[in-house]
Design an enzyme around this catalytic site. Structure first.
Site, PDB file in Angstrom:
ATOM      1  N   GLY A   1       0.778  -1.240   0.000  1.00 23.10           N
ATOM      2  CA  GLY A   1       0.000   0.000   0.000  1.00 23.10           C
ATOM      3  C   GLY A   1       0.808   1.288   0.000  1.00 23.10           C
ATOM      4  O   GLY A   1       0.437   2.258  -0.645  1.00 23.10           O
TER       5      GLY A   1
ATOM      6  N   GLU B   1       3.256   4.474   6.120  1.00 19.88           N
ATOM      7  CA  GLU B   1       2.044   3.720   5.778  1.00 19.88           C
ATOM      8  C   GLU B   1       1.133   4.556   4.888  1.00 19.88           C
ATOM      9  O   GLU B   1       1.169   5.785   4.923  1.00 19.88           O
ATOM     10  CB  GLU B   1       1.272   3.362   7.060  1.00 19.88           C
TER      11      GLU B   1
ATOM     12  N   ASP C   1      -6.187   2.030   9.732  1.00 17.82           N
ATOM     13  CA  ASP C   1      -7.616   1.752   9.826  1.00 17.82           C
ATOM     14  C   ASP C   1      -7.883   1.210  11.241  1.00 17.82           C
ATOM     15  O   ASP C   1      -8.014   1.985  12.192  1.00 17.82           O
ATOM     16  CB  ASP C   1      -7.921   0.735   8.712  1.00 17.82           C
TER      17      ASP C   1
ATOM     18  N   LYS D   1      -7.926   6.756   9.384  1.00 20.47           N
ATOM     19  CA  LYS D   1      -9.381   6.527   9.482  1.00 20.47           C
ATOM     20  C   LYS D   1      -9.704   6.196  10.939  1.00 20.47           C
ATOM     21  O   LYS D   1      -9.834   5.040  11.325  1.00 20.47           O
ATOM     22  CB  LYS D   1      -9.773   5.363   8.563  1.00 20.47           C
TER      23      LYS D   1
ATOM     24  N   PHE E   1     -14.978   3.098   1.929  1.00 16.54           N
ATOM     25  CA  PHE E   1     -13.953   2.238   1.326  1.00 16.54           C
ATOM     26  C   PHE E   1     -13.028   3.072   0.458  1.00 16.54           C
ATOM     27  O   PHE E   1     -13.407   3.563  -0.597  1.00 16.54           O
ATOM     28  CB  PHE E   1     -14.565   1.084   0.535  1.00 16.54           C
TER      29      PHE E   1
HETATM   30  C1  PRP Z   1      -3.700  -2.146   4.363  1.00 18.70           C
HETATM   31  C2  PRP Z   1      -3.045  -0.772   4.461  1.00 18.70           C
HETATM   32  C3  PRP Z   1      -2.378  -0.798   5.810  1.00 18.70           C
HETATM   33  C4  PRP Z   1      -3.321  -1.651   6.632  1.00 18.70           C
HETATM   34  C5  PRP Z   1      -4.184  -0.762   7.485  1.00 18.70           C
HETATM   35  O1  PRP Z   1      -2.719  -3.098   3.997  1.00 18.70           O
HETATM   36  O2  PRP Z   1      -2.095  -0.607   3.437  1.00 18.70           O
HETATM   37  O3  PRP Z   1      -1.122  -1.419   5.737  1.00 18.70           O
HETATM   38  O4  PRP Z   1      -4.145  -2.380   5.695  1.00 18.70           O
HETATM   39  O5  PRP Z   1      -5.178  -1.495   8.132  1.00 18.70           O
HETATM   40  P1  PRP Z   1      -5.248  -1.722   9.690  1.00 18.70           P
HETATM   41  O6  PRP Z   1      -4.951  -0.436  10.377  1.00 18.70           O
HETATM   42  O7  PRP Z   1      -6.673  -2.152   9.899  1.00 18.70           O
HETATM   43  O8  PRP Z   1      -4.285  -2.800  10.066  1.00 18.70           O
HETATM   44  P2  PRP Z   1      -3.084  -4.564   3.495  1.00 18.70           P
HETATM   45  O9  PRP Z   1      -2.972  -5.514   4.647  1.00 18.70           O
HETATM   46  O10 PRP Z   1      -4.379  -4.545   2.760  1.00 18.70           O
HETATM   47  O11 PRP Z   1      -1.903  -4.910   2.498  1.00 18.70           O
HETATM   48  P3  PRP Z   1      -1.471  -4.023   1.213  1.00 18.70           P
HETATM   49  O12 PRP Z   1      -0.746  -2.829   1.739  1.00 18.70           O
HETATM   50  O13 PRP Z   1      -0.589  -4.927   0.430  1.00 18.70           O
HETATM   51  O14 PRP Z   1      -2.740  -3.665   0.480  1.00 18.70           O
HETATM   52 MN    MN Z   2      -0.667  -2.105   3.692  1.00 16.08          MN
END
Ligand code: PRP
Ligand code: MN
Ligand code: MG
Length: 179
Positions: A43, A98, A102, A130, A151
């Site tokens: 991400g 990051e 979330d 968020k 989303f």
């Molecule tokens: C997503 C985003 C953050 C994390 C946030 O990553 O990039 O790293 O979720 O969510 P949280 O605060 O609820 O933990 P994801 O695990 O989808 O992997 P990605 O970065 O490869 O999309």
């Molecule tokens: Mn991520």
């Protein structure tokens, strides 16, 4: 791809301006020092590459690949390290980069994991926050924007691995993830 976007929250110009400010802030806070930016893939890839070019002090980069969402819209709560850092971070100024915080589960895990390696300092920089969905309290040192409980996609952020290449941050249409 674009037809799946409900609305644009932050366009390219707005993102660039805020990221410039974050880069300046980091450069000031660590004046006469060096920082190691740890981008959390996938991400953070887009944000990271824009942010490092706005930092005017020596900045080293490394990446970790972690995943807790996989292909689902809900976090599994279990964070997996798929790729770890290449170098030892002991005694270094670390900034975790990051794209979005979330529930906070990913960062809570990462923070604990990296603090165990005895860095000189550990800060958190996120483009988006968020807060409405937080399960773990996280102190954010550098924050781009707050986002509503919708989303979010684009600028590195995916839904089921799609939409990362959108040049803006937007909201995904409900019908796309509810069908
Ligand atoms: C997503 C985003 C953050 C994390 C946030 O990553 O990039 O790293 O979720 O969510 P949280 O605060 O609820 O933990 P994801 O695990 O989808 O992997 P990605 O970065 O490869 O999309
Ligand atoms: Mn991520
Ligand atoms: Mg994801």
């Amino acid at each position: 791809m674009f037809q799946d976007v409900e609305k644009i929250l932050f366009d390219e110009a707005v993102l660039a301006k805020r990221i410039g400010e974050l880069g300046e802030e980091i450069s000031k806070d660590f004046a006469n020092e060096e920082v190691m930016l740890v981008g959390i893939l996938k991400g953070a890839s887009v944000f990271m590459s824009d942010l490092i070019r706005k930092i005017s002090i020596p900045a080293y980069i490394d990446y970790m690949v972690v995943s807790s969402y996989g292909n689902s819209a809900e976090t599994s709560g279990v964070v997996r390290i798929i790729k770890d850092l290449e170098d030892n971070i002991e005694g270094k100024n670390i900034i975790i980069v990051e794209d979005i915080i979330d529930t906070g589960l990913t960062l809570a895990y990462l923070k604990k994991n990296l603090l165990n390696r005895n860095p000189k300092s550990l800060k958190i920089c996120t483009l988006l926050d968020k807060p409405s969905r937080r399960q773990k309290e996280i102190a954010i040192d550098y924050k781009g924007f707050e986002v509503p409980d919708e989303f979010i996609i684009g600028y590195g952020i995916d839904y089921a691995e799609k939409y990362r290449n959108l040049p803006f941050v937007g909201v995904l249409k409900r019908e796309v993830y509810e069908k």
